[in-house]
Motif scaffolding. Sequence first.
Motif: not given
Length: 287
Positions: A42-48, A51-56, A168-176
Amino acid sequence: MQRILGLIVVLAAVLGGFAFAGGNLASMWQPAEFVIIFGASLGALIVGNSRYVLKEMLSQLRYQFFNNKEYNNKDLYHDLLMVVYSLLELARLKGIKELDDHVENPDTSSIFLAYPQVTAFPQLVTFICDNLRLYSMGKISPHDFDAMLELEIFTIEEQKSKPANALADIAEAMPGFGILAAVGGIIITMQHLDGPLSEIGYHVAAALVGTFIGIFGCYCLMAPLSSAMHQYVKKQMAMLECVRAMLVAHAKGHVAIVATDSGRKLITEESKPSFTTMEQWINNRAA
């Protein structure tokens, strides 16, 4: 509903298989691991992301689980074809300026109100009205008009795809993130090396749960949701491409039924009506 059913099947298969192999499901409950992995995500999503992308993203995720609208059903495309046909036929019979009342005030337009499946999608109505308004404002070649619509759809798709790409970027980072939680668990284990063997085993198992959660979150949750969101955007763009084909055909001078058929040809096979069916819709409307 389909997404919820799929998630239930995934959970049943993974956890059921683990239990069937003799695993203790209680050992999978490690709140600290969940906090680390999903909190970091969640933090990585907020940083990267903006606000428009998060709301959408929230809007598109809500659609996946709670929205019953379908972007490929036959009723929707029936209404879409008939709305555009009605507008183009009105322009042919009475002139393009007769469309002003309809495109300026679609909320009160008799044509739009007759087809509620279309009015349920404000972006679709806006696309139709804005581009009919643009075409009626002055001379513009069909080629330039087509290029403008293509660029507009490309821009809309690019914006609408940002949430799926971010997920999709967060999905790739989940194993990390899972490895991060596991390393934290190993550090905790090192602090208990002087304790009983059972306690050391418990902490090692807790650390490995972090890796498990990271892999599960990537391949069983985030990646499938990202794919579903991409398909959701593609379905929206398919409607706009359908409208684009009809408007460009009209700009080239084709009669309303031929222009409408240009849009019909772009509808996916599962929802595409035959030309005869479309003709019957038009005849019933005229009657």
